[in-house]
Scaffold this active site. Structure first.
Site, short mmCIF file in Angstrom:
data_model
loop_
_atom_site.label_atom_id
_atom_site.label_comp_id
_atom_site.label_asym_id
_atom_site.label_seq_id
_atom_site.Cartn_x
_atom_site.Cartn_y
_atom_site.Cartn_z
CG HIS A 142 44.54 34.15 46.00
ND1 HIS A 142 44.34 33.34 44.91
CD2 HIS A 142 43.42 34.92 46.08
CE1 HIS A 142 43.17 33.60 44.35
NE2 HIS A 142 42.59 34.55 45.04
CG ASP A 180 46.19 33.69 37.27
OD1 ASP A 180 47.04 34.52 36.90
OD2 ASP A 180 45.59 33.79 38.35
CG ASP A 236 48.92 33.19 39.38
OD1 ASP A 236 48.40 32.22 38.78
OD2 ASP A 236 48.36 33.82 40.30
CG ASP A 292 49.23 36.95 39.03
OD1 ASP A 292 48.10 36.70 38.57
OD2 ASP A 292 49.57 36.71 40.20
CG ASP A 336 48.16 38.26 43.10
OD1 ASP A 336 46.98 38.34 42.70
OD2 ASP A 336 48.88 37.27 42.86
CD GLU A 393 46.46 30.96 42.89
OE1 GLU A 393 45.52 30.15 42.73
OE2 GLU A 393 46.52 31.77 43.83
CG HIS A 411 50.67 34.24 43.60
ND1 HIS A 411 50.60 34.84 42.37
CD2 HIS A 411 52.01 34.17 43.89
CE1 HIS A 411 51.83 35.12 41.94
NE2 HIS A 411 52.69 34.72 42.85
CG HIS A 440 44.52 38.13 39.03
ND1 HIS A 440 44.82 36.82 38.70
CD2 HIS A 440 43.22 38.31 38.69
CE1 HIS A 440 43.75 36.23 38.20
NE2 HIS A 440 42.76 37.11 38.16
MN LIG Z 1 48.66 35.53 41.55
#
Ligand SMILES: [Mn+2]
Length: 324
Positions: free
Chosen positions: A160, A251, A249, A143, A147, A294, A115, A145
């Protein structure tokens, strides 16, 4: 069966023109393999589907860029960042590649890569869309997260986890070879940044999100309101007259659907919720660029094809594919 999209874009001259950038880069984190994602996505037929099923004129140089020629020989840690010069050099190059597509009025699809590459993609589209339309860019960041660590708040030093901090100017650097190249016209405002799917936020990031009043819809919000209401709120916040860059992302999806990724977190989006987010953003006609990042086919080998398929599906939905 798929059919050609019927969405009329608001900020692009044509709905048919698509620029693709394949970024085989993993230096924003420590696990090998995420650099192989663009090839895995392409080999599964993604670009062909976009051309044949969704009727895009695709501009793609046919390469997965590894950027080995611009990688510095020595790259010691700086301000707690790992490989700062490498990530800076690659994202600067990605920024120029994305800018060229966006400036000529194409929708830009970037296949990552980790990312950190969003430092390049979003700086490229932010500058191009300002020049073309005079408007600020909105970013929807999907995401697990946020980030948004600064080099100082990051516990891992992996870049990232920092792209949003550099893109919003919350983190700055004067050294040109370590993100000092990012100019004001390549940045985004925290007011037009919206998160979806968050569930693993560092302490320092929570403070940043609160202090700056950044709009974020966590998994808790999705549980409470449902994804339909959440998307109404996301798009209502951005408004109908703002170009949108969607940075997705993989994830964000629950590991049940997308296990092959570097930092999986349980309790995530279902496959359909992920597609639904992309469909809703596509329906606005305001979407000008998409990152898919990712995917790491070398992690959880058994789940790699599922993860690639999920990624392809998100891309198709964001580009206007519909179920009916
Ligand atoms: Mn990310």
């Amino acid at each position: 069966m798929t059919s050609a999209p019927t969405i009329t874009p608001k900020f692009l001259p044509s709905r048919h023109d698509l620029g693709v950038v394949a970024v085989g880069f993993s230096g924003g984190q420590t696990k090998a393999g995420v650099d192989a994602a663009p090839m895995a996505l392409i080999e599964s037929g993604l670009i062909q589907q976009l051309e044949e099923d969704l009727e895009f004129n695709v501009t793609f140089d046919g390469q997965v860029h590894a950027y080995t020629d611009i990688m510095p020989k020595e790259d010691p840690d700086y301000r707690n960042m790992k490989r700062p010069r490498s990530v800076s050099a690659v994202t600067w190059q990605v920024s120029k590649q994305v800018y060229e597509h966006a400036k000529s009025g194409k929708f830009v699809l970037t296949l990552g890569g980790d990312h950190s590459i969003a430092i390049g993609t979003i700086s490229g589209t932010a500058k191009a869309i300002r020049e073309r339309t005079g408007k600020d860019l909105a970013v929807i960041w999907v995401d697990a997260h946020a980030d948004i660590n600064t080099p100082e708040t990051s516990e891992s030093g992996n870049i990232h986890g920092m792209p949003v901090a550099f893109l919003t100017g919350l983190a700055t650097e004067t050294h040109e070879d370590m993100f000092g190249w990012i100019q004001k016209d390549q940045m985004i405002t925290t007011k037009k940044l919206v998160y979806i799917g968050l569930r693993d936020i560092d302490k320092g990031e929570k403070k940043i999100l609160r202090d700056h009043g950044i709009k974020a819809f966590s998994m808790h919000d999705i549980d409470r309101h449902g994804i339909g209401k959440v998307m109404d709120m996301v798009l209502g916040w951005i408004g109908s007259d703002t170009p949108i860059h969607l940075s997705f992302d993989v994830d964000a999806l629950d590991p049940m659907w997308a296990p092959s990724t570097g930092t999986p977190v349980r309790g995530g989006l279902t496959l359909r919720e992920g597609d639904f987010i992309a469909e809703c953003v596509a329906e606005t006609g305001s979407l000008i660029a998409l990152d898919l990042v990712e995917v790491n086919p070398s992690l959880d080998i058994q789940g790699a094809s599922d993860t690639v398929r999920a990624g392809c599906s998100i891309v198709r939905c964001a580009l206007g594919d519909t179920l009916l």
